[in-house]
Design a protein around this motif. Structure first.
Motif, PDB file in Angstrom:
ATOM      1  N   TYR A  51       0.797  -1.227  -0.036  1.00 50.63           N
ATOM      2  CA  TYR A  51       0.070  -0.015  -0.036  1.00 50.63           C
ATOM      3  C   TYR A  51       1.112   1.185  -0.059  1.00 50.63           C
ATOM      4  CZ  TYR A  51      -4.200  -2.727   0.980  1.00 50.63           C
ATOM      5  OH  TYR A  51      -5.416  -3.456   0.756  1.00 50.63           O
ATOM      6  N   LYS A  61       2.357   2.209  -3.149  1.00 55.52           N
ATOM      7  CA  LYS A  61       1.527   2.553  -4.402  1.00 55.52           C
ATOM      8  C   LYS A  61       0.979   3.942  -4.111  1.00 55.52           C
ATOM      9  CE  LYS A  61       0.052  -1.835  -5.967  1.00 55.52           C
ATOM     10  NZ  LYS A  61      -0.891  -2.999  -5.912  1.00 55.52           N
ATOM     11  N   GLN A  71       1.938   6.035  -1.079  1.00 54.65           N
ATOM     12  CA  GLN A  71       2.961   6.945  -0.398  1.00 54.65           C
ATOM     13  C   GLN A  71       2.529   7.809   0.522  1.00 54.65           C
ATOM     14  OE1 GLN A  71       4.889   8.360  -3.760  1.00 54.65           O
ATOM     15  NE2 GLN A  71       6.054   6.526  -4.298  1.00 54.65           N
TER      16      GLN A  71
END
Length: 109
Positions: A65, A68, A70
């Motif tokens: 997560y 993707k 950040q």
């Protein structure tokens, strides 16, 4: 280990709504409440290996997560920018300017 614990806690703070209930429970007990794998396995009446596997997979999910979305990286960057603003403003900035920075920082909490 402390660095990993801090990272997992930070990622958990951002992404826990995206995890399953079991993933949230195991990570909460392991990282926040400092339960051992054995204590968690007793609590949920599962094997220690099952707890270990679930925690490791959950850590991978959190890292995916973050890779993707950040959110944690962006949060830290904003914190750095707030500090930079404070340093650059120095004594010349008004109290109102600093109150705006304070308000921005509060919205991060």
């Amino acid at each position: 280990m402390l660095e990993k614990t801090m990272r997992m806690n930070a990622l958990f703070d951002f992404y826990h709504p995206l995890l399953t209930e079991k993933q949230r429970d195991y990570l909460q007990l392991y990282y926040y409440d400092d339960y051992s794998l054995g204590e968690i396995s007793e609590h949920f009446d599962v094997s220690r290996q099952a707890v270990y596997d679930n925690i490791r997979r959950s850590e991978e999910v959190l890292e995916a997560y973050e890779a993707k979305l950040q959110l944690d990286e962006r949060y830290h960057r904003r914190q750095e920018l707030y500090q930079q603003l404070r340093r650059e403003a120095g004594a010349t900035a008004s109290a109102y300017f600093f109150s705006i920075i304070d308000e921005l920082e509060r919205t991060e909490e």
